[in-house]
Design an enzyme around this catalytic site. Structure first.
Site, mmCIF file in Angstrom:
data_model
loop_
_atom_site.group_PDB
_atom_site.id
_atom_site.type_symbol
_atom_site.label_atom_id
_atom_site.label_comp_id
_atom_site.label_asym_id
_atom_site.label_seq_id
_atom_site.Cartn_x
_atom_site.Cartn_y
_atom_site.Cartn_z
ATOM 1 N N PHE A 95 0.842 -1.196 0.000
ATOM 2 C CA PHE A 95 0.000 0.000 0.000
ATOM 3 C C PHE A 95 0.875 1.244 0.000
ATOM 4 O O PHE A 95 0.614 2.224 0.681
ATOM 5 C CB PHE A 95 -0.937 -0.012 1.216
ATOM 6 C CG PHE A 95 -2.149 0.879 1.076
ATOM 7 C CD1 PHE A 95 -3.171 0.548 0.216
ATOM 8 C CD2 PHE A 95 -2.251 2.042 1.828
ATOM 9 C CE1 PHE A 95 -4.289 1.367 0.086
ATOM 10 C CE2 PHE A 95 -3.368 2.869 1.720
ATOM 11 C CZ PHE A 95 -4.388 2.521 0.849
ATOM 12 N N SER A 118 3.321 3.821 -2.782
ATOM 13 C CA SER A 118 2.992 4.776 -3.842
ATOM 14 C C SER A 118 2.028 4.177 -4.858
ATOM 15 O O SER A 118 0.942 4.703 -5.097
ATOM 16 C CB SER A 118 4.269 5.238 -4.546
ATOM 17 O OG SER A 118 3.961 6.076 -5.651
ATOM 18 N N GLN A 119 2.400 3.053 -5.471
ATOM 19 C CA GLN A 119 1.522 2.419 -6.448
ATOM 20 C C GLN A 119 0.381 1.673 -5.770
ATOM 21 O O GLN A 119 -0.763 1.709 -6.232
ATOM 22 C CB GLN A 119 2.318 1.456 -7.336
ATOM 23 C CG GLN A 119 3.242 2.134 -8.335
ATOM 24 C CD GLN A 119 2.501 2.877 -9.435
ATOM 25 O OE1 GLN A 119 1.378 2.539 -9.781
ATOM 26 N NE2 GLN A 119 3.136 3.903 -9.978
ATOM 27 N N ASP A 129 11.046 -4.040 -5.260
ATOM 28 C CA ASP A 129 11.719 -5.066 -6.056
ATOM 29 C C ASP A 129 12.599 -5.977 -5.210
ATOM 30 O O ASP A 129 12.630 -7.200 -5.421
ATOM 31 C CB ASP A 129 12.604 -4.403 -7.129
ATOM 32 C CG ASP A 129 11.791 -3.825 -8.283
ATOM 33 O OD1 ASP A 129 10.651 -4.284 -8.494
ATOM 34 O OD2 ASP A 129 12.301 -2.916 -8.956
ATOM 35 N N HIS A 150 5.906 -4.068 -12.604
ATOM 36 C CA HIS A 150 7.283 -3.975 -13.110
ATOM 37 C C HIS A 150 7.782 -5.408 -13.248
ATOM 38 O O HIS A 150 7.528 -6.244 -12.382
ATOM 39 C CB HIS A 150 8.145 -3.180 -12.132
ATOM 40 C CG HIS A 150 9.581 -3.017 -12.539
ATOM 41 N ND1 HIS A 150 9.975 -2.805 -13.849
ATOM 42 C CD2 HIS A 150 10.719 -3.016 -11.810
ATOM 43 C CE1 HIS A 150 11.297 -2.675 -13.891
ATOM 44 N NE2 HIS A 150 11.764 -2.812 -12.669
#
Length: 330
Positions: A25, A27-28, A83, A108
């Site tokens: 939860f 930024s994206q 990531d 991504h």
């Protein structure tokens, strides 16, 4: 020419009655979860134990649970974790809870391309990647628009992978702006290259070098900051709005002539050769291996470089000058 999908190409009904699990939860994550919820989808947010984001997600009216439970509940599981931790979290909390017919989604392709994530048989693997930070994805959606996104199908186990990806893109506003079809590898390699060679590494180092050159020549650091750092936004905004041609139309003839005369002296063939080397290190996995190792040993280089950047003259001068600019804070 690239294939671009819009709202009429996507059917939100594909995901109606399904559970959308948003893992993370940040930024994206907040933008995806709130937009999908506003689009009428059943959303559950998966967070790690003790996450500081839990209160924010719950305050927004979203159901919150553990990552493992969210993955188990989700028909489509969107992984929006950093990531560097995706591989480990996927192995422990996500993979054991996926079932045939589920869709595993990413914004991504890093962990899929560099073999940190191996999906089980029977699971669709898709990507929906907005081309903007999360706060913009959310704001533009609320305003009635949408940030363009990339969509890709890596594994089509059900025969419905692309319709699912497009439905998700529509739910978060992506097909309002246009969803451009790509592949996991193309998105990952171009994204990493853009960040390193141009957007972050290249531009930051160029501004730093310009600042240093003026200061070393005896000019005031404040003036150097304005000329080589602060005004970058003015130029980038013009390019963003209308490309190089709009920028060059808007600047003075003096600036435009200097652009043509000097740019290629700064970005030389040697620079372009380095860019090709950087791209090859991304493509062959050298960067990914280095980055993952950096995180396994506690991020020593990242922490050292971050601290040095915070102590630098350009950072100190910038902080002082920005206090003068109330319009930035507002």
């Amino acid at each position: 020419m690239a294939t671009i999908y819009y709202d009429d190409d996507a059917n939100l009904q594909v995901l109606q009655g399904k559970t959308i699990a948003i893992l993370g939860f940040g930024s994206q994550g907040h933008a995806h979860a709130l937009n999908a919820h506003a689009s009428g989808l059943d959303v559950v947010v998966g967070l790690r134990e003790g996450s500081s984001s839990r209160a924010d997600a719950e305050a927004a009216g979203l159901k919150v649970t553990s990552i493992a439970d969210a993955a188990k509940a989700g028909d489509l599981v969107m992984v929006l974790l950093p990531d560097e931790i995706q591989g480990e979290v996927y192995a422990t909390d996500v993979a054991p809870n996926l079932e045939p017919g589920n869709a595993l989604a990413f914004a991504h392709g890093f962990n899929r391309v560099f073999h940190q994530v191996t999906p089980p048989e029977g699971v669709d693997v898709v990507m929906i990647a907005p081309k903007g930070p999360g706060h913009l994805v959310r704001r533009v959606f609320v305003e009635g628009g949408g940030v363009p996104c990339l969509v890709a199908v890596d594994v089509d186990a059900t025969g419905e992978a692309m319709p699912r990806a497009l439905a998700y893109a529509k739910a978060i506003g992506g097909t309002r702006g246009g969803a451009l079809e790509t592949t996991f590898r193309e998105e990952t390699e171009t994204d990493l290259f853009g960040e390193q060679a141009v957007l972050c590494g290249g531009v930051s180092e160029l501004m730093q070098a310009g600042f240093d050159t003026l200061v070393e020549a005896g000019y005031q650091p404040e003036i150097a900051y304005f000329e080589c750092v602060h005004e970058m936004k003015l130029i980038v905004d013009l390019i963003y709005e209308g490309g190089f041609e709009t920028m060059r139309h808007s600047i003075s003839n003096t600036a435009e002539y200097g652009d043509y005369r000097t740019g290629k002296r700064i970005i030389t063939e040697e620079t372009r050769a380095e860019m090709r080397d950087v791209l090859e290190e991304i493509r062959n996995g050298t960067f990914a291996q280095e980055f993952l190792l950096e995180n396994r040993v506690g991020q020593p280089r990242l922490k050292t470089e971050r601290a040095a950047s915070d102590r630098s003259l350009v950072a100190t001068v910038g902080k002082r000058l920005r206090k003068m600019m109330s319009f930035i804070a507002s």
